[in-house]
Design an enzyme around this catalytic site. Structure first.
Site, PDB file in Angstrom:
ATOM      1  N   HIS A 157      11.980 -26.190  17.171  1.00 32.21           N
ATOM      2  CA  HIS A 157      12.785 -25.907  18.367  1.00 32.21           C
ATOM      3  C   HIS A 157      13.237 -24.449  18.418  1.00 32.21           C
ATOM      4  CE1 HIS A 157      13.346 -30.130  19.824  1.00 32.21           C
ATOM      5  NE2 HIS A 157      12.849 -30.333  18.615  1.00 32.21           N
ATOM      6  N   ASP A 364      16.172 -17.026  21.266  1.00 35.26           N
ATOM      7  CA  ASP A 364      16.348 -18.477  21.395  1.00 35.26           C
ATOM      8  C   ASP A 364      14.990 -19.150  21.548  1.00 35.26           C
ATOM      9  OD1 ASP A 364      17.826 -20.790  21.539  1.00 35.26           O
ATOM     10  OD2 ASP A 364      19.191 -20.015  23.057  1.00 35.26           O
TER      11      ASP A 364
HETATM   12  O1  F6P Z   1      16.721 -25.686  17.384  1.00 34.35           O
HETATM   13  C1  F6P Z   1      17.958 -25.514  16.950  1.00 34.35           C
HETATM   14  C2  F6P Z   1      18.865 -26.673  17.148  1.00 34.35           C
HETATM   15  O2  F6P Z   1      18.388 -27.846  16.592  1.00 34.35           O
HETATM   16  C3  F6P Z   1      19.206 -26.834  18.606  1.00 34.35           C
HETATM   17  O3  F6P Z   1      18.403 -27.679  19.293  1.00 34.35           O
HETATM   18  C4  F6P Z   1      20.632 -27.231  18.565  1.00 34.35           C
HETATM   19  O4  F6P Z   1      21.269 -26.527  19.563  1.00 34.35           O
HETATM   20  C5  F6P Z   1      21.138 -26.761  17.253  1.00 34.35           C
HETATM   21  O5  F6P Z   1      20.057 -26.358  16.478  1.00 34.35           O
HETATM   22  C6  F6P Z   1      21.983 -27.792  16.571  1.00 34.35           C
HETATM   23  O6  F6P Z   1      22.501 -27.309  15.405  1.00 34.35           O
HETATM   24  P1  F6P Z   1      23.485 -28.168  14.520  1.00 34.35           P
HETATM   25  O7  F6P Z   1      22.834 -29.508  14.351  1.00 34.35           O
HETATM   26  O8  F6P Z   1      23.592 -27.404  13.250  1.00 34.35           O
HETATM   27  O9  F6P Z   1      24.760 -28.249  15.252  1.00 34.35           O
END
Ligand code: F6P
Length: 490
Positions: A157, A364
């Site tokens: 992602h 991003d």
């Molecule tokens: O791709 C990164 C990601 O998984 C996003 O989709 C999401 O915004 C974020 O990281 C979530 O991070 P965490 O689970 O650490 O809050």
């Protein structure tokens, strides 16, 4: 195909549940509509060995959600350590923020191995595993080691950075070599995929032909699958949300003033400091815009135990208070700054209320806030999206006002232009973006990835048994030796 989706963070999809990130919100409809099983962290940890690792299994639409307590001894090294203090900064090209402690990599690999063992219970005829994101780069290799021969795909992602940046991650060769146990690796953008190919060629010395790399694990296909949203559903939710109490209160508080909105996790990749400086610059240089527009910045706290996030939280709070102190009036607050999460339903209404959506990350993977802001607009009077050209979404949403998030003067000018944009131009730009969102929804993303993974079924060759031996150096051997899945689950 019986799909098992795996991610660190999961969501139950309750209507009022605040969303902390794009991934969980994006996967929710995938699981609900496809009948997949979604396996992830319960957010809790457990001491000692776990006889029954799943704390909760519950229905989720036509699918199911299985939440697992992760091992307490390794959780810190895995989540705050290797995943978010080494991989995350590197993936977002912030090598300066890479911090690794002894044992973090081991913990990361242990949690990947733990998840692989737990997934064995979902192995059944025609199963395929679809692993999500940087928390589980090595999960495919762990599954292979346990004898799993079914298709295993991976989707990243986040961005994938230039070769020199990823070389700053300790153990990068071993880790990225392990990624080649996946049958299919999906990226958000062509650039991410190209960067990965360059690394594989230069650092692993492997050939990549027609998007396929052959390693001692077998064949791995590399491809691009930009993630989408259910634009129609989000648009309907936004239209409904105008009567939500939070949304009505916001509208009433505006008194004819225009609103710009930013919604982000409090993360250094999101460009919050530059964004606020750009608003400051705009109000300083175009004083007629003071009182004419305010910024609603929702910044949901995230990964608070990590120093870089704590520092950012203080820096942004100080900056907001400084800007409000200088530009504010007794009856006007330039920046409304909120450190909490909101549900998708409320966010949809907030986006529709704002004349400008400000999505200006420094880097991003995709940024689904950009897509959601567009989908939420009133077709008769749409707002303007100001979008960083370094968000994956800029590849599709190219009729947004694209900005360089490092150029605060340029951003200040783009904000003023967005506020002054005539209706005809706003509609033209919005219609072009909306057409792209409709043409490439989250359902297309799922269908394209699953079709590609199905196509990999016949191409998996048997893993080289030497692989198992080569990994012994990092895995602490138990007294009884061996890694039998049964023994480790107890
Ligand atoms: O791709 C990164 C990601 O998984 C996003 O989709 C999401 O915004 C974020 O990281 C979530 O991070 P965490 O689970 O650490 O809050």
């Amino acid at each position: 195909m019986n799909l098992v989706v795996v991610s660190n963070r999961v969501t139950r999809g309750k209507a009022n549940e605040p969303m902390t990130g794009g991934l969980a919100a994006a996967l929710l409809p995938v699981v609900e509509n496809s009948g997949a099983i979604w396996v992830g962290s319960s957010g809790r940890v457990r001491e000692g060995s776990q006889k029954e690792p799943f704390a909760e299994v519950e229905a989720l639409g036509s699918g199911a959600l299985a939440m697992l307590d992760l091992p307490a001894a390794h959780y810190g090294g895995y989540y705050e350590g290797f995943a978010n203090s080494a991989l995350w900064p590197a993936l977002h090209s912030r090598s300066d923020l890479i911090r690794v402690s002894n044992g973090d990599y081991l913990s990361y690999r242990e949690v990947n191995a733990f998840m692989a063992r737990a997934l064995l219970r979902f192995r059944k005829p025609d199963v395929a595993f679809w692993v999500q994101d940087y928390h589980f780069l090595a999960l495919g290799a762990e599954l292979r080691e346990l004898g799993v021969t079914e298709p295993v795909g991976f989707f990243l992602h986040t961005p994938w950075p230039a070769q020199a940046v990823i070389e700053g991650v300790p153990h990068h060769r071993e880790l990225i070599g392990a990624m080649l146990a996946y049958d299919l690796i999906g990226f958000q953008t062509e650039e991410d995929c190209r960067n990965f190919v360059s690394y594989v060629r230069a650092d692993l010395g492997l050939e990549v032909r027609n998007g396929v790399v052959i390693s001692h694990h077998g064949r791995t296909r590399l491809d691009v699958f930009p993630i989408g949203i259910d634009a129609e559903k989000f648009a309907a939710a936004a239209a409904r949300a105008v009567s939500h109490p939070d949304v009505s209160r916001l509208r009433r508080s505006l008194n004819g003033e225009k609103l710009a909105i930013g919604v982000d996790r409090l993360d250094y990749s999101k460009g919050l400091v530059n964004r606020i400086v750009a608003f400051d610059r705009m109000w300083t240089e175009q004083p007629h815009l003071a009182r004419a527009v305010s910024l609603l910045q929702i910044a949901t706290p995230s990964r608070g135990g990590i120093e870089a996030y704590g520092n950012l939280q203080s820096e942004v709070a100080k900056l907001v208070s400084d800007v409000n102190g200088r530009h504010g009036e007794v009856d006007w607050t330039p920046i409304r700054y909120l450190n909490k999460g909101y549900s998708q339903a409320v966010l949809a209404g907030l986006y529709r209320t704002a004349q400008v959506g400000v999505v200006t990350p420094l880097h991003d993977g995709m940024n689904l806030v950009a897509k959601e802001y567009v989908a939420a607009q009133n077709p008769a009077d749409p707002g303007v999206l100001v979008l960083s050209k370094f968000a994956g979404a800029a590849n599709e949403l190219d009729t947004a006002l694209l900005v360089n998030p490092h150029d605060v003067d340029g951003m200040a000018r783009a904000l003023a232009m967005a506020l002054a944009m005539p209706l005809t131009e706003r509609r033209m730009r919005w219609e072009a973006m909306m057409a792209k969102l409709r043409a490439h929804t989250i359902d297309h993303w799922l269908a394209d990835f699953v079709a590609a993974l199905e196509g990999c079924k016949s191409t998996r060759t048997i893993a080289d048994p030497r692989l198992v031996e080569s990994r012994a150096f990092w895995r602490p051997r138990t007294a009884s030796g061996g890694n039998s899945p049964k023994r480790q689950l107890q």
